[in-house]
Design a protein around this motif. Structure first.
Motif, PDB file in Angstrom:
ATOM      1  N   ARG A 148       2.323  -0.383  -0.876  1.00 59.19           N
ATOM      2  CA  ARG A 148       1.223  -1.359   0.269  1.00 59.19           C
ATOM      3  C   ARG A 148      -0.458  -0.549  -0.157  1.00 59.19           C
ATOM      4  O   ARG A 148      -0.281   0.665   0.092  1.00 59.19           O
ATOM      5  N   GLN A 166       5.591  -0.745   5.167  1.00 56.13           N
ATOM      6  CA  GLN A 166       6.288   0.029   4.128  1.00 56.13           C
ATOM      7  C   GLN A 166       7.051   1.425   3.943  1.00 56.13           C
ATOM      8  O   GLN A 166       7.214   1.848   4.960  1.00 56.13           O
ATOM      9  N   PRO A 188       3.848  -7.556   5.349  1.00 57.92           N
ATOM     10  CA  PRO A 188       2.285  -7.138   4.320  1.00 57.92           C
ATOM     11  C   PRO A 188       2.177  -5.375   4.830  1.00 57.92           C
ATOM     12  O   PRO A 188       1.462  -4.868   3.965  1.00 57.92           O
TER      13      PRO A 188
END
Ligand SMILES: C[S@@+](CC[C@H](N)C(=O)[O-])C[C@H]1O[C@@H](n2cnc3c(N)ncnc32)[C@H](O)[C@@H]1O
Ligand SMILES: [Zn+2]
Length: 331
Positions: A21, A167, A164
């Motif tokens: 990301r 991470q 999203p």
């Protein structure tokens, strides 16, 4: 035996995450020269899923990003039992897969504020395992970075692929690859007691907390002295056995649970060979393996952990329900 990345244990559960990301890059720090890192196409890919590198903006330091996971370590060092564990039990404790809220309820117990306050916070999950708590933080709108030394990162990344704002990084909690004061909240639940120097590892996390940020940890309790003595005695043998053998033995927890619920017999059985007594057989198997396989396992009492927090200068220290859990605020 530590396992290197190229071996078969590291095969992805799925290929759903292919790139790191971009939002995580500004908080990553070069561990050679202290400058920032940048994402680039892999200069010399060592395997098909190695598509990116994180390169230092000032020196030659570079780490591979394989399947979207930056790899700050080259092996799983002393945590190969956890690579084994989380590869086999990739969703046993994952709320979204099980259709329950057990991990969310447990996660809430680690904070002295409602989970809704995690929204938009920068959070570090130290020793994220397969990502069950990071999933809850992500669901509540945090930017959550989960770091783990083991190949649990493979399943964590897959479990968190739909978020999203999450991470996963493979790295060592004792050598974090972040700029100081990057996180509003750092939590480490059931992890530090599995490191060779738990207090040192705890103190090493504090520079990465922003002023006013909170740190929450859970460690094993030493108050059940029979449990501690018995598991320690067995672990002298089981930590020398291959993971597969401990896994096989741990299957005994599935039927023994029913025997251990019988008064007197259960008391004696649990004293002789403790098992996890969770009603779900898969969870029971997982946590029994988790008890007998890790290389390091330490137990704590309240005065000691309180002292860690006080002597580190933390404020608003609170003891939380799951033994032994503390939360504190950086001044
Ligand atoms: C018992 S598991 C807990 C996982 C997760 N926090 C949970 O409760 O589901 C402990 C985890 O700590 C990780 N761990 C141990 N030492 C570590 C270190 N030095 N750096 C990063 N992770 C570590 C292990 O690989 C393992 O996944
Ligand atoms: Zn550098």
């Amino acid at each position: 035996m530590p396992t290197v990345l190229t071996e078969s244990v590291t095969k992805p559960v799925s290929n759903s995450v292919v790139a790191a990301r971009p939002w995580v890059v500004p908080i990553l720090q070069c561990r050679e020269c202290g400058k920032g890192l940048k994402l680039a196409q892999a200069a010399s890919p060592k395997q098909p899923d190695h598509t990116q590198d994180l390169q230092c903006t000032a020196c030659a330091y570079s780490v591979p990003v394989v399947r979207g996971i930056p790899r700050f370590v080259r092996t799983d060092d002393y945590v190969s039992s956890f690579s084994f564990e989380w590869t086999r039990f990739s969703t046993t404790q994952l709320d979204s897969a099980r259709g329950w809220t057990q991990s969310e309820e447990r996660f809430q117990e680690s904070f002295d504020f409602p989970l809704s306050e995690l929204k938009d916070k920068w959070i570090l999950d130290v020793g994220c395992g397969m990502g069950r708590f990071a999933e809850i933080a992500a669901k509540h709108g945090a930017h959550v970075v989960g770091i783990d030394l083991s190949y649990a990162v493979e399943v964590a990344s897959t479990n968190l692929a739909r978020w999203p704002n999450a991470q996963v990084i493979q790295g060592d909690a004792r050598r974090l690859p972040f700029f100081p004061e990057s996180f509003d909240i750092i939590y480490s639940l059931g992890v530090l007691h599995h490191t060779p120097d738990p207090r040192g590892a705890f103190e090493g996390l504090l520079p990465f907390l922003k002023p006013g940020g909170k740190i929450s940890i859970t460690l094993y309790s030493k108050y059940n002295r029979v449990y501690v003595a018995s598991t320690n005695a067995w672990r002298r043998l089981t930590t020398r056995l291959p993971n597969k053998a401990v896994y096989g033995l741990s299957h005994l927890s599935i039927p023994l649970y029913h025997l251990y619920r019988i008064p007197v017999l259960g008391f004696l059985g649990k004293a002789f060979w403790p098992i996890c007594m969770h009603p779900d057989p898969e969870w029971r198997l997982l946590d029994t393996f988790d008890c007998y396989s890790p290389k390091y396992q330490n137990f704590y009492d309240h005065p000691e952990v309180y002292r860690w927090f006080r002597e580190a200068g933390l404020q608003d220290i609170a003891v939380l329900e799951p033994a032994i859990s503390y939360i504190g605020r950086k001044a």
